[in-house]
Design a protein around this motif. Structure first.
Motif, PDB file in Angstrom:
ATOM      1  N   LEU A  90      35.692  27.462  46.884  1.00 40.34           N
ATOM      2  CA  LEU A  90      36.486  28.698  46.727  1.00 40.34           C
ATOM      3  C   LEU A  90      36.115  29.720  47.790  1.00 40.34           C
ATOM      4  O   LEU A  90      36.765  30.751  47.918  1.00 40.34           O
ATOM      5  N   ASN A  91      35.052  29.446  48.522  1.00 34.98           N
ATOM      6  CA  ASN A  91      34.627  30.349  49.598  1.00 34.98           C
ATOM      7  C   ASN A  91      35.144  29.906  50.961  1.00 34.98           C
ATOM      8  O   ASN A  91      34.608  30.323  51.990  1.00 34.98           O
ATOM      9  N   ASP A 105      42.063  35.503  41.881  1.00 34.79           N
ATOM     10  CA  ASP A 105      40.670  35.135  42.154  1.00 34.79           C
ATOM     11  C   ASP A 105      39.668  35.806  41.216  1.00 34.79           C
ATOM     12  O   ASP A 105      39.119  35.185  40.315  1.00 34.79           O
ATOM     13  N   ARG A 143      32.198  24.652  43.389  1.00 35.18           N
ATOM     14  CA  ARG A 143      32.758  26.013  43.387  1.00 35.18           C
ATOM     15  C   ARG A 143      32.667  26.670  44.762  1.00 35.18           C
ATOM     16  O   ARG A 143      33.428  27.578  45.073  1.00 35.18           O
ATOM     17  N   LYS A 197      41.731  27.530  40.269  1.00 36.80           N
ATOM     18  CA  LYS A 197      40.461  28.208  39.969  1.00 36.80           C
ATOM     19  C   LYS A 197      39.945  27.773  38.595  1.00 36.80           C
ATOM     20  O   LYS A 197      38.751  27.511  38.418  1.00 36.80           O
ATOM     21  N   LYS A 229      32.494  35.659  37.665  1.00 36.24           N
ATOM     22  CA  LYS A 229      31.516  36.246  38.589  1.00 36.24           C
ATOM     23  C   LYS A 229      31.616  37.764  38.480  1.00 36.24           C
ATOM     24  O   LYS A 229      32.705  38.335  38.671  1.00 36.24           O
TER      25      LYS A 229
HETATM   26  N1  GLY Z   1      35.615  34.012  44.371  1.00 36.98           N
HETATM   27  C1  GLY Z   1      34.878  32.835  44.437  1.00 36.98           C
HETATM   28  C2  GLY Z   1      34.399  32.348  43.101  1.00 36.98           C
HETATM   29  O1  GLY Z   1      34.816  32.872  42.087  1.00 36.98           O
HETATM   30  O2  GLY Z   1      33.594  31.465  43.041  1.00 36.98           O
END
Ligand code: GLY
Length: 348
Positions: A237-238, A136, A234, A220, A142
């Motif tokens: 992913l949460n 991740d 995106r 991802k 991020k």
């Molecule tokens: N961990 C969530 C993202 O990278 O958007």
């Protein structure tokens, strides 16, 4: 060994496999010539892996310095960030040089932000040592430190130049930390890959790590390539994270992120099943997968008590919140609803 390429605002490679840490020197030479290197590591990872990494760089003729900080979420702070920036300045690093974040999520997030800020941007290599960071946080750009008001509130999007996911590092990972990473693996299965979900819901995952990590990173990579700056897809992913962040916060961060994600996924599936948001029942399978991987399915806090904490983070917009809801195993959807409706769903 697997090699995946991210096509975002910049393009970069992710190498996944046993022994890929040996590629660091040759990749640095090919990409940047002869940079100075700063290895960033926490006090848990340093005794295990720092000397080997520093020796390998020295043997290949690199000038390498090391910055070691105290392990733990408390170090994901403006203070540690600025100590690192001062360290780089004192040792006369430049934009042409490279910061290597060797460690878990805290190291990657801190290093990512430092690399973006130092002289307005130096090179960054992510070398994740935890399963959670491999699947991740090391991919996707991020970066952040925490503020007194909350987690990840000061950060930027800053893609790395290279990611080396060496599966050998997982051999020294404590079981609890491995389980934390498995929560994110289950998440990827739930949102995008039924085969991945099925492959981790029972049986031993440790003999198929390359396959599993690659499957997660591929998902991802694809999401980040389509929505680098988190304006839409995106958010998927949460999955499980709205309640997870609330659980972490209510526990004073004594419940780890992965453990909270496991509880958050199970809870949101129970809500989705009970209120007809999912096309098929998802709760039994997710609960079983979580428990099979050594994670608890039950929040230590009753769901109604999590309402306030769950609407305090970045997923809220005015009087509405966007939830990631399961449609079925391997598929999810985003749904924006009024906070009042969310409150009702939690029974608050
Ligand atoms: N961990 C969530 C993202 O990278 O958007």
């Amino acid at each position: 060994m697997e090699r995946l390429t991210v096509h975002a605002s910049v393009q970069y490679d992710i190498f996944i496999g046993n022994g890929v840490r040996a590629l660091l020197g040759e990749q640095l030479k090919a990409m940047f010539g002869a940079p100075k290197v700063c290895l960033l590591c926490d006090s848990n990872v340093a005794p295990l892996h720092l000397k080997e990494a520093a020796d390998a760089l020295a043997a290949q003729g690199f000038s390498a310095a090391s910055f070691v900080f105290s392990a733990g979420e408390q170090s994901k702070s403006p203070e540690t960030l600025f100590s690192l920036l001062e360290f780089l300045a004192e040792r006369q690093f430049s934009r042409k040089d490279v910061l290597v974040a060797l460690g878990g999520g805290v190291t990657g997030d801190l290093g990512g932000l430092a690399s973006a800020l130092f002289m307005r941007g130096m090179h960054l290599v992510q070398m994740p040592t935890s399963l959670l960071a491999m699947v991740d946080s090391s991919v996707g750009g991020k970066t952040a430190v925490n503020l007194a008001a909350g987690k990840n509130l000061a950060g930027v999007f800053r893609q790395p130049d290279l990611v080396l996911c060496d599966l050998d590092y997982l051999r020294t990972l404590p079981d609890k930390d491995f389980a934390d990473g498995m929560a994110e693996v289950i998440k990827y299965g739930m949102i995008a890959d039924r085969d991945l979900f099925d492959s981790v819901k029972d049986g031993d995952v440790k003999d198929k790590l390359e396959e599993i990590v690659t499957a997660c990173v591929r998902i991802k990579r694809d999401v980040v390539s389509r929505d680098e700056f988190d304006t839409g897809e995106r958010a998927k992913l949460n999955f499980g994270h709205t309640l997870a962040h609330a659980i972490e916060k209510e526990s004073g961060f004594s419940v780890s992120h992965g453990a909270a994600v496991a509880m958050g996924m199970v809870a949101i599936c129970a809500i989705a099943d009970a209120h007809g948001f999912s096309d098929v029942l998802t709760f039994p399978a997710v609960k079983a997968a979580v428990e099979h991987n050594g994670l608890s399915a039950v929040s230590p806090f009753p769901l109604p008590s999590l309402f306030a904490a769950s609407v305090g983070d970045k997923k809220r917009s005015g009087n509405a919140i966007t939830l990631v809801l399961p449609s079925e195993i391997g598929q999810c959807r985003l749904k924006t609803m009024a906070l009042e409706r969310w409150k009702e769903l939690l029974g608050a």
